[in-house]
Design a protein around this motif. Structure first.
Motif, mmCIF file in Angstrom:
data_model
loop_
_atom_site.group_PDB
_atom_site.id
_atom_site.type_symbol
_atom_site.label_atom_id
_atom_site.label_comp_id
_atom_site.label_asym_id
_atom_site.label_seq_id
_atom_site.Cartn_x
_atom_site.Cartn_y
_atom_site.Cartn_z
ATOM 1 N N LEU A 56 0.837 -1.203 0.000
ATOM 2 C CA LEU A 56 0.000 0.000 0.000
ATOM 3 C C LEU A 56 0.873 1.255 0.000
ATOM 4 O O LEU A 56 0.655 2.186 -0.794
ATOM 5 C CB LEU A 56 -0.921 -0.004 1.222
ATOM 6 N N HIS A 57 1.858 1.288 0.876
ATOM 7 C CA HIS A 57 2.732 2.461 0.992
ATOM 8 C C HIS A 57 3.483 2.701 -0.324
ATOM 9 O O HIS A 57 3.571 3.836 -0.810
ATOM 10 C CB HIS A 57 3.714 2.243 2.143
ATOM 11 N N LYS A 58 3.997 1.636 -0.903
ATOM 12 C CA LYS A 58 4.761 1.787 -2.147
ATOM 13 C C LYS A 58 3.868 2.187 -3.319
ATOM 14 O O LYS A 58 4.322 2.876 -4.245
ATOM 15 C CB LYS A 58 5.511 0.501 -2.444
ATOM 16 N N SER A 59 2.600 1.759 -3.291
ATOM 17 C CA SER A 59 1.672 2.155 -4.352
ATOM 18 C C SER A 59 1.359 3.642 -4.254
ATOM 19 O O SER A 59 1.258 4.330 -5.273
ATOM 20 C CB SER A 59 0.380 1.335 -4.256
ATOM 21 N N VAL A 60 1.202 4.145 -3.036
ATOM 22 C CA VAL A 60 0.985 5.575 -2.836
ATOM 23 C C VAL A 60 2.222 6.345 -3.299
ATOM 24 O O VAL A 60 2.130 7.327 -4.042
ATOM 25 C CB VAL A 60 0.674 5.877 -1.356
ATOM 26 N N ARG A 61 3.397 5.893 -2.859
ATOM 27 C CA ARG A 61 4.648 6.556 -3.231
ATOM 28 C C ARG A 61 4.837 6.541 -4.747
ATOM 29 O O ARG A 61 5.358 7.493 -5.330
ATOM 30 C CB ARG A 61 5.815 5.856 -2.548
ATOM 31 N N GLY A 62 4.384 5.463 -5.381
ATOM 32 C CA GLY A 62 4.539 5.333 -6.820
ATOM 33 C C GLY A 62 3.450 6.015 -7.625
ATOM 34 O O GLY A 62 3.401 5.859 -8.844
ATOM 35 N N SER A 63 2.551 6.751 -6.941
ATOM 36 C CA SER A 63 1.477 7.508 -7.608
ATOM 37 C C SER A 63 0.589 6.611 -8.462
ATOM 38 O O SER A 63 0.250 6.932 -9.599
ATOM 39 C CB SER A 63 2.067 8.643 -8.463
ATOM 40 N N HIS A 64 0.192 5.453 -7.893
ATOM 41 C CA HIS A 64 -0.668 4.518 -8.608
ATOM 42 C C HIS A 64 -1.971 4.358 -7.805
ATOM 43 O O HIS A 64 -2.056 3.514 -6.916
ATOM 44 C CB HIS A 64 0.024 3.164 -8.767
ATOM 45 N N ARG A 67 -3.255 5.686 10.815
ATOM 46 C CA ARG A 67 -1.980 6.267 11.260
ATOM 47 C C ARG A 67 -0.905 6.114 10.193
ATOM 48 O O ARG A 67 -0.110 7.026 9.965
ATOM 49 C CB ARG A 67 -1.518 5.599 12.562
ATOM 50 N N ARG A 68 -0.889 4.965 9.531
ATOM 51 C CA ARG A 68 0.099 4.758 8.476
ATOM 52 C C ARG A 68 -0.136 5.705 7.303
ATOM 53 O O ARG A 68 0.813 6.154 6.651
ATOM 54 C CB ARG A 68 0.046 3.311 7.981
ATOM 55 N N MET A 69 -1.388 6.018 7.022
ATOM 56 C CA MET A 69 -1.687 6.950 5.931
ATOM 57 C C MET A 69 -1.164 8.346 6.257
ATOM 58 O O MET A 69 -0.641 9.051 5.385
ATOM 59 C CB MET A 69 -3.184 6.960 5.652
ATOM 60 N N VAL A 70 -1.291 8.750 7.510
ATOM 61 C CA VAL A 70 -0.738 10.054 7.915
ATOM 62 C C VAL A 70 0.778 10.034 7.754
ATOM 63 O O VAL A 70 1.388 10.997 7.283
ATOM 64 C CB VAL A 70 -1.141 10.379 9.369
ATOM 65 N N LEU A 126 -11.372 6.979 4.150
ATOM 66 C CA LEU A 126 -10.014 6.445 4.036
ATOM 67 C C LEU A 126 -9.670 6.158 2.582
ATOM 68 O O LEU A 126 -8.543 6.416 2.137
ATOM 69 C CB LEU A 126 -9.886 5.168 4.870
ATOM 70 N N ALA A 127 -10.640 5.627 1.843
ATOM 71 C CA ALA A 127 -10.393 5.310 0.434
ATOM 72 C C ALA A 127 -10.082 6.575 -0.361
ATOM 73 O O ALA A 127 -9.146 6.601 -1.173
ATOM 74 C CB ALA A 127 -11.600 4.585 -0.155
ATOM 75 N N GLN A 128 -10.853 7.622 -0.125
ATOM 76 C CA GLN A 128 -10.621 8.848 -0.880
ATOM 77 C C GLN A 128 -9.315 9.516 -0.446
ATOM 78 O O GLN A 128 -8.623 10.139 -1.269
ATOM 79 C CB GLN A 128 -11.808 9.793 -0.707
ATOM 80 N N ALA A 129 -8.976 9.380 0.821
ATOM 81 C CA ALA A 129 -7.695 9.920 1.278
ATOM 82 C C ALA A 129 -6.531 9.189 0.605
ATOM 83 O O ALA A 129 -5.547 9.807 0.191
ATOM 84 C CB ALA A 129 -7.579 9.810 2.795
ATOM 85 N N VAL A 130 -6.639 7.866 0.478
ATOM 86 C CA VAL A 130 -5.597 7.088 -0.185
ATOM 87 C C VAL A 130 -5.460 7.514 -1.640
ATOM 88 O O VAL A 130 -4.345 7.643 -2.171
ATOM 89 C CB VAL A 130 -5.905 5.575 -0.075
ATOM 90 N N LEU A 131 -6.592 7.752 -2.300
ATOM 91 C CA LEU A 131 -6.543 8.221 -3.686
ATOM 92 C C LEU A 131 -5.835 9.577 -3.778
ATOM 93 O O LEU A 131 -5.017 9.804 -4.677
ATOM 94 C CB LEU A 131 -7.960 8.322 -4.256
ATOM 95 N N TYR A 132 -6.142 10.465 -2.846
ATOM 96 C CA TYR A 132 -5.494 11.786 -2.861
ATOM 97 C C TYR A 132 -3.989 11.646 -2.646
ATOM 98 O O TYR A 132 -3.186 12.292 -3.339
ATOM 99 C CB TYR A 132 -6.103 12.690 -1.796
ATOM 100 N N LEU A 133 -3.608 10.808 -1.681
ATOM 101 C CA LEU A 133 -2.183 10.620 -1.414
ATOM 102 C C LEU A 133 -1.467 10.072 -2.647
ATOM 103 O O LEU A 133 -0.329 10.449 -2.943
ATOM 104 C CB LEU A 133 -1.990 9.654 -0.239
ATOM 105 N N ALA A 134 -2.140 9.172 -3.353
ATOM 106 C CA ALA A 134 -1.510 8.558 -4.521
ATOM 107 C C ALA A 134 -1.299 9.562 -5.650
ATOM 108 O O ALA A 134 -0.270 9.515 -6.344
ATOM 109 C CB ALA A 134 -2.344 7.374 -5.007
ATOM 110 N N VAL A 135 -2.258 10.469 -5.858
ATOM 111 C CA VAL A 135 -2.139 11.391 -6.994
ATOM 112 C C VAL A 135 -1.435 12.700 -6.630
ATOM 113 O O VAL A 135 -1.117 13.495 -7.512
ATOM 114 C CB VAL A 135 -3.531 11.705 -7.598
#
Length: 446
Positions: free
Chosen positions: A250-258, A281-284, A321-330
């Motif tokens: 999950l973390h690497k997918s966010v970092r990789g903008s996917h 907490r991990r998302m923060v 949480l899902a929308q936050a993950v999407l924001y972090l990814a893009v």
């Protein structure tokens, strides 16, 4: 109709189909193929102690039994869930008696990671002396769960989940053993899908479904099978390797903008029963580590999502949480702040305790003022551009380290431009200081 109390119980299908020869073993070609480590050990009949690490239902116990057969060794099984030091001592004593008779012993410890340190240490002298062949099986990473001393005396072999082709072979054997029960293509695919690489799970599901079949049919339909299957539980553990592997993905997918991959791993963890507060907490952390000042809104959105979940709970709060993950990814990415922080921490850890320069010290008393505290400090708000060009804020004699290097992404691109302008002002101030004539002293001397 109930079975007679004198009728011996029928062994489970998985036990009845346990391979009796290494040639009948299914899967693990990376270990058992020609020239591979375990194939060489079997062929040479030269045993050695080992740890078999892999998911459930891939043949760890079967391999240990086959080793005992091939090496002509007495097989002593121990379960770390049920056994203690007393059982280990009894196994050691039995191994000594067998050695006196000229026989080898293989001690197999299932779930070896569940033994504590003292229990694992009890094996050490006997593994070293060669009293018995030690084979441990674990579903957990032995690097973390097995004592280093024991780990250093045993080879570690990683077993993999069974591939689809392996499961098909196993399924054919099972159908033949069950009086030639036939499966529709749909039922076959459903069984393989539910097994998720676990051979024992495949056989157990099949056996239960066959027991539920109409006595007058030999064909297992998808509907009959589906009725006997519980909801599919995807591979997940709340503190083990799968948990950490998935949070890493999950973390690497966010970092990789996917965004799609990030959303997939988020849903996998939610589906597996992750502690959602840990996930939040991990998302923060992701926002601070991989986005930082490139988009400060990312941290706020991650925190807001965590708060929303606290207020709404599941399943409604999971959308936040899902929308936050999407924001972090893009969001634009930057680890400049993270990198600068780590460099500064290492520098301070290894450096001496430098004193605060006098002009940066506060001077609340006349004595401190007399000592020069705060003297010549320049108040930035009173300076042109609200910036004291040329002023120093590091300890005396410390070379500017330039730890923080803004990226050209998002807000950090503007931060980089601003810092570049400020550095130009610093350079001009120092140039002016070098070219201006010295001011005369009060007595008229230069």
């Amino acid at each position: 109709m109930m079975a007679s109390p004198h009728t011996p119980p029928v062994a489970p299908l998985a036990e009845r189909l346990r391979p009796q020869t290494i040639e009948a073993f299914i899967g693990q070609k990376h270990l058992l193929g020609v020239g591979k480590p375990l194939q060489v050990a079997f062929a040479s009949r030269q045993p050695h102690s080992m740890i078999l690490w892999g998911p459930p239902g891939v043949g760890k116990t079967t391999l240990a039994r086959l080793m005992a057969e091939v090496f002509d060794a007495e097989f002593i099984p121990l379960s770390a869930v049920l056994c203690g030091i007393k059982d280990i001592r009894e196994a050691v004593e039995l191994a000594r008696n067998l050695r006196a008779q000229g026989r080898r012993t293989l001690v197999f410890v299932d779930e070896v990671h569940r033994f504590n340190k003292s229990q694992q240490d009890a094996f050490l002298p006997h593994v070293e002396s060669g009293l018995f062949i030690f084979v441990g099986a674990t579903t957990e990473n032995p690097s973390f769960e097995v004592n280093h001393a024991l780990l250093s005396r045993a080879s570690v072999y990683v077993l993999k989940a069974l591939e689809e082709a392996d499961l098909r072979i196993l399924l054919e054997r099972a159908c033949a053993a069950l009086d030639q029960v036939q499966l529709t293509d749909a039922a076959r695919e459903l069984l393989i899908q539910f097994a998720q690489g676990d051979g024992r799970k495949l056989l157990n599901h099949l056996e239960i479904a066959v027991q539920a079949m109409d006595a007058n049919t030999q064909v297992l339909e998808e509907a009959t099978l589906a009725a006997t299957l519980a909801s599919k539980v995807r591979s997940f553990d709340k503190q083990g390797d799968i948990f950490y592997d998935q949070i890493s993905a999950l973390h690497k997918s966010v970092r990789g903008s996917h965004p799609d991959a990030a959303l997939y791993w988020l849903c996998r963890m939610l589906d597996g029963g992750v502690d959602i507060h840990y996930l939040a907490r991990r998302m923060v952390r992701m926002a601070w580590e991989d986005i930082g000042l490139a988009d400060p809104r990312a941290t706020r959105i991650a925190l807001d999502a965590a708060q929303t979940y606290d207020q709404l709970g599941s399943p409604e709060g999971e959308l936040a949480l899902a929308q936050a993950v999407l924001y972090l990814a893009v969001a634009p990415k930057s680890n400049a702040g993270y990198t600068a922080y780590n460099k500064a921490r290492r520098f301070v850890r290894d450096d001496s305790s430098r004193e605060v320069p006098l002009h940066l010290r506060n001077a609340p008393t006349s004595l401190m003022k007399a000592q020069g505290y705060g003297k010549a400090y320049r108040y930035a708000h009173d300076e042109p551009n609200a910036y004291a060009a040329g002023e120093t804020y590091l300890p005396d004699g410390m070379t500017p380290p330039n730890w923080y290097q803004p990226t050209p992404y998002g807000l950090e691109a503007k931060i980089a431009d601003k810092l570049a302008r400020l550095r130009q002002l610093d350079a001009q101030s120092r140039k002016n200081a070098r070219t201006e004539p010295s001011s005369p002293s009060k007595d008229g001397e230069a």
